[in-house]
Every structure is written in structure tokens, then in C-alpha cells.
Scaffold this motif. Structure first.
Motif, PDB file in Angstrom:
ATOM      1  N   TRP A  77       7.519  12.239   8.857  1.00  0.00           N
ATOM      2  CA  TRP A  77       7.102  10.977   8.285  1.00  0.00           C
ATOM      3  C   TRP A  77       6.024  10.577   9.112  1.00  0.00           C
ATOM      4  CZ3 TRP A  77       8.721   9.042   4.051  1.00  0.00           C
ATOM      5  CH2 TRP A  77       8.703   7.601   3.811  1.00  0.00           C
ATOM      6  N   HIS A 133       4.321   8.967  -0.541  1.00  0.00           N
ATOM      7  CA  HIS A 133       4.958   7.501  -0.022  1.00  0.00           C
ATOM      8  C   HIS A 133       3.567   6.903   0.691  1.00  0.00           C
ATOM      9  CE1 HIS A 133       7.063   4.172   1.778  1.00  0.00           C
ATOM     10  NE2 HIS A 133       6.444   4.489   2.885  1.00  0.00           N
ATOM     11  N   HIS A 134       3.137   7.578   1.681  1.00  0.00           N
ATOM     12  CA  HIS A 134       1.940   6.965   2.334  1.00  0.00           C
ATOM     13  C   HIS A 134       0.659   6.785   1.611  1.00  0.00           C
ATOM     14  CE1 HIS A 134       4.593   6.780   5.979  1.00  0.00           C
ATOM     15  NE2 HIS A 134       4.632   8.240   5.878  1.00  0.00           N
TER      16      HIS A 134
END
Length: 305
Positions: A77, A133-134
Motif C-alpha cells: 500500500w 487506487h492511489h
């Protein structure tokens, strides 16, 4: 002469070798600024101690292009977040994310260990989702600030993910998930100026050559003529999908091999039967046989007898 993606800022994951390397070089040749992400891992995901991303960046710069190395783990992540930050800090933004990183640990499902399942699904499925996502969070913030970018997500699925592949259950499941995640992303993110598409490439790489047998033989380079399995054949489609020209194309999966492009047609509603009341299981035999008789025959799983 201007390039198709002049000035666009592109991230390519797994770009140190094979198809990813060709993507990075092709984007740079068409005028993009490229973040070349690679861990230097082997085809099985284990550390090799090599630094192929640096070689790709050096090659791009030698040709007059602009590129930077990123060595983050895309399935982490924090690593994925830092990957996006690298593009923004180095080049001032991000326009295109090409998710390509992955490796294989092939085994029949009945023989596959938990670690082999987890490692492959992690790098492929989570390794696509985390950067996506980022990147999407950045593009959403830009859009809300009145700076909507013509953003592109290009994911990498495979024939194994679309039709299955004997001995590659972990890889096939992860790649199938990537195809569906692409459709999901397209539906959710269009309002922020983001398109999402996927490619299913067929080309000669360390993974396909290492497979051995008939697959390795089919992937071998010819002595003359057009090399259908050259990984560089895949990149033109990816560069086009990363351009501003592709703005009306989203939620699609393209199979790419040699000089051919095929639009994949995935799950869709087929023949149906409705009793209009609760079904008795004993009456389903002839119903199912009739429905299957009307349905299209599925594409065979790769390697099935």
C-alpha cells in the motif's frame, strides 16, 4: 514531428524487462515522460539482485527521452502510494498508469500451496489495485480542484484470465479479477476524467519461455520475417490507449498478439428460462440441457485435453 503522447506523464510497472520494458520505451519514443517501476525480481518473484529499470531509464535518456527509476513494491500500500508520488514529484503530475508487474508460480490446484496462491494473487491483483487506487485518488482530487486530467488506466490481464489455463489457477484467477476490476474502475471513475481498459497480451517473455514444452516452442523467435511473439508488438496498443485519442474507449479488454487486436467479449446474459414460480430441483434437468443447447460453446481452457 510530435509524438502521440507528447508531454504526458506515464507510470509503467514491471518495466525492467519484457513487455513492460517495451511499453516504457514505446511511450518515451512517442514523447512521454516515464516512471520505470521494477523490483528486479525473477520470473518467480524472487530477488535477483539486478537493476533492469536503471538500464531502461538509461536507454530512454540516451535516445533523448525523459525517465526516472522507481523501485517500490506495487503490491505494498505504501509502495504504491510512493510510486504515484514519484511521478508527481518528478514530473509534476500523472496522466497514465500502466499496471504490468507480475510473476508466475505454476502448479495444479490440488498441489498448490497457500504461499504460491498468496504470492501470485498479491502481485497481480493487489499489485494492480493498489497503484490504481492511489492514482485515482490523485485524479479525483485534481478533478474536484477544477484540473481534470485526461487520465488513463491500462491493466494487464491475460488469456489465462479470460479462458483459464491448466496448471495456472492462481495466475488465471488473479488475471480474471483484473479484467473485472477494469470494468468496475471504468464504471466508477468516468466522472473524474478517467478511462480504464485492459490488454491480454500474447508475447515471448521470461514467463512464457520458462513454461517449456509446446508453449515455449510456439513462442520461439523465427529465423526470418515478422516475429509475431516479439513483446514490442504489444506496446502500440498500450500507447494508443494512453493517449488523448482514446478518451471515448473505456471498460474494454483487448487481446493483442503480433499485428492483431481482438475485442474480448466477456460474461453477458445468454439463453434464459423463467417458470414464474419457485423451481422444483427435479425439473431442472431438461431445462438446463435445453439452455446449454442454445448457449454458445465456451472457449476451451488453455492446456485442457
Amino acid at each position: 514531428m510530435s509524438g502521440l503522447v507528447d508531454g504526458r506523464i506515464v507510470i509503467v510497472t514491471g518495466a525492467g524487462r519484457g513487455i513492460g520494458r517495451e511499453h516504457a520505451l514505446a511511450f518515451a519514443a512517442e514523447g512521454a515522460k516515464v516512471v520505470v517501476n521494477d523490483l528486479g525480481a525473477g520470473a518467480d518473484g524472487k530477488d535477483t539482485g539486478e537493476h533492469p529499470a536503471e538500464q531502461v531509464v538509461a536507454e530512454i535518456k540516451a535516445a533523448g527521452g525523459d525517465a526516472v527509476v522507481n523501485g517500490d513494491d506495487v503490491a505494498s500500500w505504501e509502495g504504491a502510494q510512493n510510486l504515484i508520488k514519484t511521478a508527481i514529484d518528478t514530473f509534476g503530475g500523472l496522466d497514465v498508469l500502466v499496471n504490468n508487474a507480475g510473476f508466475l508460480r505454476d502448479r495444479m490446484l490440488v498441489s498448490m500451496g497457500e504461499d504460491e496462491w498468496d504470492a501470485v494473487t498479491r502481485v497481480h491483483l493487489k499489485g494492480h489495485f493498489a497503484p490504481l487506487h492511489h492514482a485515482a485518488a490523485y485524479w479525483r482530487a485534481e478533478s474536484k480542484a477544477g484540473r481534470t486530467r485526461q487520465a488513463r488506466i491500462i491493466n494487464t490481464t491475460s488469456g489465462a484470465g479470460l479462458q483459464g489455463s491448466v496448471g495456472q489457477g492462481n495466475y488465471a484467477a488473479a488475471k480474471a479479477g483484473i479484467a473485472e476490476m477494469t470494468i468496475q474502475a471504468a464504471a466508477e471513475m468516468g466522472g473524474y476524467g478517467i478511462t480504464a481498459n485492459a490488454i491480454a497480451p500474447a508475447a515471448r517473455t521470461r514467463m512464457t519461455v520458462g513454461a517449456g514444452g509446446a508453449m515455449a516452442e510456439a513462442m520461439a523467435a523465427p529465423e526470418g520475417g515478422f516475429d509475431v511473439m516479439d513483446p514490442a508488438n504489444i506496446s502500440p496498443m498500450v500507447v494508443w490507449l494512453g493517449s488523448t485519442e482514446s478518451g471515448d474507449v473505456t471498460g474494454r479488454v483487448f487481446e493483442v498478439e503480433g499485428g492483431s487486436v481482438t475485442v474480448a467479449e466477456g460474461w453477458r446474459h445468454g439463453p434464459a428460462w423463467d417458470k414464474g414460480a419457485r423451481i422444483d430441483p427435479k425439473e431442472l434437468g431438461p431445462v438446463v440441457k435445453d439452455l446449454l443447447g442454445k448457449a454458445e460453446t465456451p472457449t476451451p481452457v488453455y492446456g485442457a485435453r
